[in-house]
Design a protein around this motif. Structure first.
Motif, PDB file in Angstrom:
ATOM      1  N   ASP A  99       3.042   9.516   4.325  1.00  0.00           N
ATOM      2  CA  ASP A  99       4.058   9.370   3.273  1.00  0.00           C
ATOM      3  C   ASP A  99       3.343   9.098   1.950  1.00  0.00           C
ATOM      4  O   ASP A  99       3.125   7.957   1.563  1.00  0.00           O
ATOM      5  CB  ASP A  99       4.995   8.218   3.631  1.00  0.00           C
ATOM      6  CG  ASP A  99       6.137   8.054   2.641  1.00  0.00           C
ATOM      7  OD1 ASP A  99       6.115   8.703   1.572  1.00  0.00           O
ATOM      8  OD2 ASP A  99       7.050   7.248   2.918  1.00  0.00           O
ATOM      9  N   GLU A 101       4.187   9.481  -1.185  1.00  0.00           N
ATOM     10  CA  GLU A 101       4.941   8.845  -2.270  1.00  0.00           C
ATOM     11  C   GLU A 101       4.934   7.324  -2.157  1.00  0.00           C
ATOM     12  O   GLU A 101       4.807   6.613  -3.160  1.00  0.00           O
ATOM     13  CB  GLU A 101       6.382   9.360  -2.271  1.00  0.00           C
ATOM     14  CG  GLU A 101       7.224   8.789  -3.408  1.00  0.00           C
ATOM     15  CD  GLU A 101       8.616   9.385  -3.429  1.00  0.00           C
ATOM     16  OE1 GLU A 101       9.465   8.856  -4.179  1.00  0.00           O
ATOM     17  OE2 GLU A 101       8.870  10.386  -2.714  1.00  0.00           O
ATOM     18  N   ASN A 102       5.046   6.807  -0.950  1.00  0.00           N
ATOM     19  CA  ASN A 102       5.172   5.358  -0.774  1.00  0.00           C
ATOM     20  C   ASN A 102       3.862   4.651  -0.425  1.00  0.00           C
ATOM     21  O   ASN A 102       3.801   3.414  -0.513  1.00  0.00           O
ATOM     22  CB  ASN A 102       6.207   5.061   0.311  1.00  0.00           C
ATOM     23  CG  ASN A 102       7.613   5.431  -0.114  1.00  0.00           C
ATOM     24  OD1 ASN A 102       8.035   5.110  -1.223  1.00  0.00           O
ATOM     25  ND2 ASN A 102       8.344   6.118   0.745  1.00  0.00           N
ATOM     26  N   TYR A 103       2.840   5.409  -0.037  1.00  0.00           N
ATOM     27  CA  TYR A 103       1.631   4.743   0.453  1.00  0.00           C
ATOM     28  C   TYR A 103       0.344   5.087  -0.300  1.00  0.00           C
ATOM     29  O   TYR A 103      -0.605   4.307  -0.257  1.00  0.00           O
ATOM     30  CB  TYR A 103       1.420   5.055   1.941  1.00  0.00           C
ATOM     31  CG  TYR A 103       2.319   4.265   2.846  1.00  0.00           C
ATOM     32  CD1 TYR A 103       1.932   3.022   3.344  1.00  0.00           C
ATOM     33  CD2 TYR A 103       3.578   4.752   3.203  1.00  0.00           C
ATOM     34  CE1 TYR A 103       2.762   2.289   4.173  1.00  0.00           C
ATOM     35  CE2 TYR A 103       4.413   4.015   4.034  1.00  0.00           C
ATOM     36  CZ  TYR A 103       4.002   2.795   4.520  1.00  0.00           C
ATOM     37  OH  TYR A 103       4.823   2.065   5.328  1.00  0.00           O
ATOM     38  N   ARG A 106      -1.151   2.507  -2.629  1.00  0.00           N
ATOM     39  CA  ARG A 106      -1.582   1.283  -1.931  1.00  0.00           C
ATOM     40  C   ARG A 106      -2.962   1.462  -1.314  1.00  0.00           C
ATOM     41  O   ARG A 106      -3.783   0.535  -1.318  1.00  0.00           O
ATOM     42  CB  ARG A 106      -0.544   0.897  -0.884  1.00  0.00           C
ATOM     43  CG  ARG A 106       0.822   0.553  -1.498  1.00  0.00           C
ATOM     44  CD  ARG A 106       1.913   0.466  -0.460  1.00  0.00           C
ATOM     45  NE  ARG A 106       1.746  -0.690   0.418  1.00  0.00           N
ATOM     46  CZ  ARG A 106       2.563  -0.956   1.430  1.00  0.00           C
ATOM     47  NH1 ARG A 106       3.601  -0.151   1.684  1.00  0.00           N
ATOM     48  NH2 ARG A 106       2.368  -2.013   2.181  1.00  0.00           N
TER      49      ARG A 106
END
Length: 213
Positions: A99, A101-103, A106
């Motif tokens: 994913d 977009e979300n990871y 990070r």
């Protein structure tokens, strides 16, 4: 012998393990079930069946002595493994990103070599069709590194690499052309389909990539 710790089992991780072993690495898998352990039984590697983010298990598997940690599980597991590996001072940590977009951000914040699966596929398609493509590889407060595929419509086709470096204020140490890896040199002409590694100050790299892309 150099040590590599591999978390997760799939076709990619098994192929990577074989590549590492063939190049002198001592590989260890951490898998979450006996079934996954059976999947890698033909790979000449150590196998631990346990919770993949259990620090005691990672210690027993030799994370403190590993030169390389690669994580091929789900994003949360990959993130936790990467965080532990970075805290233990592992020199090179890589992880697949499902994913993006979300990871992705990070992973980059941890200083991990993040490999978004979707980008890996798109980059191949872009290369074959000579379409533009870019991927952020690394970023911190001062420096960024980008991977850029040059399209047939790029205004920089035919320009020399040195010209582009001076114009943008960046460094382009590597060019991938087909199956050939070329060390950057001033008089190397840029061709459609070339994949450039662009490194430098964050602001300069961003401006350069925007011009190329």
């Amino acid at each position: 012998m150099r040590r590599a710790l591999i978390v997760g089992v799939n076709g990619i991780s098994i192929s990577v393990a074989r590549l590492l072993i063939n190049n002198g690495y001592d590989a260890t898998f951490i898998v979450k079930s006996e079934h996954e352990g059976q999947v890698v039984r033909d790979v000449p590697a150590y196998v631990y069946v346990s919770d993949q983010v259990n620090e005691e298990v990672l210690d027993n598997a030799g994370i403190d002595k590993a030169e390389l940690v690669l994580s091929f599980a789900d994003d949360e597991t990959n993130l936790k493994v990467a965080s532990i590996a970075r805290s233990r001072g592992v020199p090179v940590v890589m992880a697949l990103v499902n994913d993006k977009e979300n990871y992705l951000d990070r992973f980059i914040e941890l200083g991990v070599y993040a490999i978004p699966i979707v980008d890996a596929v798109i980059s191949k398609i872009a290369h074959y069709l000579r379409m533009p493509f870019k991927q952020l590889l690394f970023a911190d407060e001062l420096v960024q590194a980008y991977y850029v595929v040059i399209s047939m419509d790029s205004p920089y086709l035919g320009d020399e690499l040195g010209q582009l470096e001076r114009r943008c204020g960046v460094s382009i140490p590597l060019v991938i052309r087909g199956n050939e890896v070329i060390l950057g040199r001033d008089n190397l002409s840029i061709e459609a389909g070339d994949k450039l590694l662009i490194v430098g100050r964050s602001d300069a790299v961003v401006r350069c990539v925007e011009k190329l892309y």
